[in-house]
Design a protein around this motif. Structure first.
Motif, short mmCIF file in Angstrom:
data_model
loop_
_atom_site.label_atom_id
_atom_site.label_comp_id
_atom_site.label_asym_id
_atom_site.label_seq_id
_atom_site.Cartn_x
_atom_site.Cartn_y
_atom_site.Cartn_z
N SER A 121 -10.83 -8.96 6.21
CA SER A 121 -10.07 -9.04 7.43
C SER A 121 -8.56 -8.84 7.35
CB SER A 121 -10.25 -10.48 8.10
OG SER A 121 -9.74 -11.40 7.16
N TRP A 122 -8.28 -8.29 6.17
CA TRP A 122 -6.74 -8.03 5.95
C TRP A 122 -6.16 -6.86 6.90
CZ3 TRP A 122 -4.70 -11.44 2.76
CH2 TRP A 122 -3.47 -11.43 2.28
N ALA B 209 -3.53 -6.88 9.95
CA ALA B 209 -2.24 -6.13 9.70
C ALA B 209 -1.93 -5.55 11.06
CB ALA B 209 -2.26 -5.10 8.60
N GLU B 210 -3.01 -5.06 11.79
CA GLU B 210 -2.92 -4.37 13.19
C GLU B 210 -2.44 -5.44 14.11
OE1 GLU B 210 -6.56 -2.53 13.95
OE2 GLU B 210 -6.34 -1.39 12.31
N GLU C 201 5.79 -5.10 9.23
CA GLU C 201 5.82 -5.78 7.84
C GLU C 201 4.35 -6.15 7.73
OE1 GLU C 201 7.58 -9.61 5.33
OE2 GLU C 201 7.95 -9.32 7.25
N GLU C 202 3.81 -5.67 6.46
CA GLU C 202 2.38 -6.09 5.95
C GLU C 202 2.87 -6.62 4.79
OE1 GLU C 202 -1.87 -4.43 4.64
OE2 GLU C 202 -0.63 -3.23 5.94
N TRP C 203 1.92 -7.88 4.62
CA TRP C 203 2.05 -8.89 3.62
C TRP C 203 0.99 -8.47 2.48
CZ3 TRP C 203 4.82 -13.74 3.14
CH2 TRP C 203 5.77 -13.81 4.45
N THR C 204 1.14 -8.78 1.26
CA THR C 204 0.09 -8.47 0.31
C THR C 204 -0.30 -9.96 -0.09
OG1 THR C 204 1.59 -8.72 -1.67
CG2 THR C 204 1.39 -6.42 -0.65
N VAL C 205 -1.34 -10.14 -0.82
CA VAL C 205 -1.67 -11.31 -1.58
C VAL C 205 -0.65 -11.99 -2.24
CG1 VAL C 205 -3.40 -12.49 -2.86
CG2 VAL C 205 -4.26 -10.74 -1.12
N GLN C 206 -0.05 -11.32 -2.95
CA GLN C 206 1.13 -11.68 -3.88
C GLN C 206 2.30 -12.20 -3.15
OE1 GLN C 206 1.36 -12.27 -7.56
NE2 GLN C 206 -1.03 -12.16 -6.97
N ASP C 207 2.57 -11.53 -1.91
CA ASP C 207 3.48 -12.10 -1.20
C ASP C 207 3.38 -13.52 -0.44
OD1 ASP C 207 5.05 -9.51 -1.24
OD2 ASP C 207 4.12 -8.72 0.56
N VAL C 208 1.99 -13.55 -0.19
CA VAL C 208 1.67 -14.82 0.32
C VAL C 208 1.71 -15.95 -0.65
CG1 VAL C 208 -0.57 -16.08 1.22
CG2 VAL C 208 0.07 -13.75 2.28
N GLU D 97 6.82 -17.08 8.08
CA GLU D 97 5.98 -15.87 8.39
C GLU D 97 4.62 -15.81 7.61
OE1 GLU D 97 6.17 -13.72 11.04
OE2 GLU D 97 7.58 -15.11 11.48
N GLU D 98 4.84 -16.26 6.32
CA GLU D 98 3.47 -16.27 5.67
C GLU D 98 2.22 -16.92 6.15
OE1 GLU D 98 5.66 -20.12 4.16
OE2 GLU D 98 6.00 -18.09 4.84
N LEU D 99 2.86 -18.24 7.12
CA LEU D 99 1.62 -18.96 7.63
C LEU D 99 1.20 -18.20 8.91
CD1 LEU D 99 0.04 -21.68 7.96
CD2 LEU D 99 2.01 -22.51 9.44
N ARG D 100 2.13 -17.61 9.54
CA ARG D 100 1.61 -17.03 10.71
C ARG D 100 0.95 -15.66 10.25
NH1 ARG D 100 4.42 -16.48 15.12
NH2 ARG D 100 6.30 -17.33 14.26
N TRP D 101 1.22 -14.71 9.22
CA TRP D 101 0.16 -13.77 8.61
C TRP D 101 -1.20 -14.42 8.45
CZ3 TRP D 101 -0.27 -8.85 8.10
CH2 TRP D 101 -1.14 -8.32 7.28
N MET D 102 -1.14 -15.62 7.74
CA MET D 102 -2.37 -16.21 7.29
C MET D 102 -3.29 -16.65 8.55
SD MET D 102 -1.04 -18.84 4.42
CE MET D 102 -2.53 -18.96 3.39
N MET D 103 -2.80 -16.93 9.68
CA MET D 103 -3.40 -17.07 10.80
C MET D 103 -3.98 -15.63 11.54
SD MET D 103 -0.93 -19.71 12.93
CE MET D 103 0.42 -20.69 12.00
N TYR D 104 -3.23 -14.70 11.31
CA TYR D 104 -3.86 -13.67 11.51
C TYR D 104 -5.06 -13.17 10.64
CZ TYR D 104 -0.37 -12.56 15.42
OH TYR D 104 0.16 -12.80 16.56
N VAL D 105 -4.89 -13.39 9.72
CA VAL D 105 -6.00 -13.00 8.43
C VAL D 105 -7.22 -13.90 8.72
CG1 VAL D 105 -6.84 -13.06 6.13
CG2 VAL D 105 -4.50 -12.38 6.74
N ALA D 106 -7.03 -15.20 9.15
CA ALA D 106 -8.05 -16.01 9.50
C ALA D 106 -8.66 -15.77 10.94
CB ALA D 106 -7.62 -17.49 9.50
#
Length: 176
Positions: free
Chosen positions: A76-77, A81-82, A91-98, A137-146
């Motif tokens: 779902s990554w 991102a979209e 801005e796109e997060w990587t797994v390491q960024d998270v 923002e990492e949490l927000r990114w995680m919500m989009y991935v979920a």
């Protein structure tokens, strides 16, 4: 591995952190009403991987083990991102960024709960120590991935509002 935060990821918290201190809330639109429970489970699983890293990782290294990252995140990554870019920028997060965002010396929030609001709307609750503005923002990114379609917040809410809500994704089977 045990911590109060891990316990809140797996099970509904027994009580609010402090009735006088508000919790921070994000309102999340998921695809459909029947995806709310799955979203709660996926987000808890993903956040747990980050919290595990915060407990055991050496943040002085160049990379953190990705062993706890749920396999479904890779699928779902790209779509995350979209959706993230449509709401927050490119801005796109990587797994390491998270994972590095879970450095305990820098993270400004801790997991509290995910609850049902109505239909396809979920509320994600975190403890920001009463701060209205904080790095999340990492949490927000995680919500989009979920599986989030849109995310609004954070907004400070009275912890009594959380108490009256029904938790999502707490069956614990895949989280323990």
């Amino acid at each position: 591995m045990s911590s109060p935060e891990i316990a809140r990821i797996v099970h509904r918290p027994a009580a609010a952190p402090d009735d006088r201190q508000p919790l921070s809330a994000f309102y999340v639109e998921v695809e459909s009403f029947d995806d709310a429970e799955g979203f709660g489970r996926r987000l808890r699983e993903f956040v747990r991987a980050g919290v595990n890293a915060s407990l055991v990782a050496d943040f002085g290294l160049d990379a953190i083990s990705e062993a706890d990252i749920p396999p479904w995140t890779r699928e779902s990554w790209e779509s995350a991102a979209e959706r993230y870019a449509a709401h927050r920028g490119d801005e796109e997060w990587t797994v390491q960024d998270v994972l590095f965002a879970f450095d305990p010396s820098q993270r400004e929030w801790s997991w509290w709960d995910a609850t049902s609001v109505f239909g396809n709307i979920v509320c994600v609750w975190v403890d920001s120590q009463g701060e209205a503005v904080y790095n999340c923002e990492e949490l927000r990114w995680m919500m989009y991935v979920a599986g989030a379609r849109a995310v609004v917040g954070p907004l400070l809410r009275d912890s009594g509002d959380w108490k009256q809500s029904v938790s999502l994704g707490t069956d614990g089977a895949a989280l323990c």
